[in-house]
Design a protein around this motif. Sequence first.
Motif, PDB file in Angstrom:
ATOM      1  N   ASP A  45       0.836  -1.156  -0.094  1.00  0.00           N
ATOM      2  CA  ASP A  45       0.100  -0.087  -0.079  1.00  0.00           C
ATOM      3  C   ASP A  45       0.745   1.199   0.058  1.00  0.00           C
ATOM      4  N   PRO A  46       0.315   2.261  -0.353  1.00  0.00           N
ATOM      5  CA  PRO A  46       1.196   3.585  -0.378  1.00  0.00           C
ATOM      6  C   PRO A  46       1.379   4.094   0.801  1.00  0.00           C
ATOM      7  N   LYS A  47       2.792   4.758   0.944  1.00  0.00           N
ATOM      8  CA  LYS A  47       3.098   5.051   2.371  1.00  0.00           C
ATOM      9  C   LYS A  47       3.780   6.610   2.053  1.00  0.00           C
ATOM     10  N   ASP A  48       4.065   7.170   3.554  1.00  0.00           N
ATOM     11  CA  ASP A  48       4.612   8.404   3.471  1.00  0.00           C
ATOM     12  C   ASP A  48       6.037   8.457   3.180  1.00  0.00           C
ATOM     13  N   VAL A  49       6.735   7.462   3.543  1.00  0.00           N
ATOM     14  CA  VAL A  49       8.281   7.502   3.043  1.00  0.00           C
ATOM     15  C   VAL A  49       8.586   6.095   2.392  1.00  0.00           C
ATOM     16  N   ILE A  50       9.167   6.299   0.913  1.00  0.00           N
ATOM     17  CA  ILE A  50       9.502   5.253   0.544  1.00  0.00           C
ATOM     18  C   ILE A  50      11.256   5.298   0.346  1.00  0.00           C
ATOM     19  N   ILE A  51      11.599   3.979   0.921  1.00  0.00           N
ATOM     20  CA  ILE A  51      12.932   3.819   0.820  1.00  0.00           C
ATOM     21  C   ILE A  51      13.306   2.884  -0.325  1.00  0.00           C
ATOM     22  N   LEU A  52      14.037   3.266  -1.306  1.00  0.00           N
ATOM     23  CA  LEU A  52      14.610   2.690  -2.453  1.00  0.00           C
ATOM     24  C   LEU A  52      15.861   2.298  -2.271  1.00  0.00           C
ATOM     25  N   GLU A  53      16.273   0.804  -2.338  1.00  0.00           N
ATOM     26  CA  GLU A  53      17.652   0.449  -1.927  1.00  0.00           C
ATOM     27  C   GLU A  53      18.174  -0.498  -2.774  1.00  0.00           C
ATOM     28  N   GLY A  54      19.519  -0.182  -3.471  1.00  0.00           N
ATOM     29  CA  GLY A  54      19.998  -1.294  -4.318  1.00  0.00           C
ATOM     30  C   GLY A  54      21.388  -0.604  -4.873  1.00  0.00           C
ATOM     31  N   ILE A  55      22.021  -1.633  -5.506  1.00  0.00           N
ATOM     32  CA  ILE A  55      23.451  -1.289  -6.079  1.00  0.00           C
ATOM     33  C   ILE A  55      23.334  -0.254  -6.725  1.00  0.00           C
ATOM     34  N   LEU A  56      22.447  -0.102  -7.861  1.00  0.00           N
ATOM     35  CA  LEU A  56      22.559   0.811  -8.853  1.00  0.00           C
ATOM     36  C   LEU A  56      21.408   1.822  -8.863  1.00  0.00           C
ATOM     37  N   VAL A  57      20.882   2.060  -7.535  1.00  0.00           N
ATOM     38  CA  VAL A  57      19.384   3.216  -7.636  1.00  0.00           C
ATOM     39  C   VAL A  57      20.129   4.503  -7.874  1.00  0.00           C
ATOM     40  N   LEU A  58      21.402   4.916  -7.971  1.00  0.00           N
ATOM     41  CA  LEU A  58      21.595   6.220  -8.242  1.00  0.00           C
ATOM     42  C   LEU A  58      22.317   6.289  -9.550  1.00  0.00           C
ATOM     43  N   GLU A  59      22.329   5.120 -10.460  1.00  0.00           N
ATOM     44  CA  GLU A  59      22.926   5.136 -11.485  1.00  0.00           C
ATOM     45  C   GLU A  59      21.967   5.614 -12.838  1.00  0.00           C
TER      46      GLU A  59
END
Length: 212
Positions: free
Chosen positions: A104-118
């Motif tokens: 379900d949608p939330k107020d904070v989304i944490i996106l983690e992974g080796i290439l999330v900034l790529e």
Amino acid sequence: MSKMRPLVIGIAGGSCSGKTSVTHAIYDVFREHSVVVIEQDYYYKNQSHLTFEERLKTNYDHPLAFDNDLLLEHLNRLLQRKAIDKPVYDYVNHTRAEEVIHVDPKDVIILEGILVLEDKRLRDLMDIKLFVDTDSDLRIIRRIERDIKERGRTIDSVIDQYLTAVRPMHNLFIEPTKRYADVIIPEGGENEVAIDLMVTKIKTILETMSIV
Ligand SMILES: Nc1ncnc2c1ncn2[C@@H]1O[C@H](COP(=O)(O)OP(=O)(O)O)[C@@H](O)[C@H]1O
Ligand SMILES: O=c1ccn([C@@H]2O[C@H](COP(=O)(O)O)[C@@H](O)[C@H]2O)c(=O)[nH]1
């Protein structure tokens, strides 16, 4: 739940740098305030059409291994306060699992992974960008332990993959994304000072959004 745009925190870093540990440390503080974790790993391309031997040849540390289009679609849905069915990844069989997780949608989304900034499209959605920075000797030791214990691998396969894909792709694609980070966190989950600073910053933002 607020009607404001959710806060998006991106957490990148090399394999076994401590991204998941940092994510959990932040998640634990905000779990009461509606937070969701999206693992980029769960968006590895589906390889169910390939044999197991063919899947072993995939370069899992290259940006093209990920289905970032689906990841973006899901992030945009969450940003519009709509639910998603998050895929699940099976590291032992190197493909997407049958099941999905309803999120379900939330107020904070944490996106983690080796290439999330790529991927610039992902970066552009982030309010806070973190890079977890851990020396490669520690990361390979952790990876050998983890992949043998949890991902059904042999020591030879971990070492071979590290030398042929993990290390070169890290140098080519992951390490350069450090320049996009707002904050670089040395040593990951054990860095209490850095995590406290991040928690304080996130609280301040959520206060201005009238969420906490
Ligand atoms: N500071 C640390 N000291 C020792 N082991 C650690 C530390 N941080 C993480 N680990 C271990 O290393 C492995 C990878 O950590 P994790 O947080 O999952 O990293 P990532 O998500 O970056 O791959 C896990 O088995 C974890 O228990
Ligand atoms: O089928 C797969 C998919 C991924 N990998 C490896 O996983 C890491 C990323 O996960 P971390 O938790 O950040 O370590 C990546 O380096 C891939 O090589 C895999 O071996 N097999």
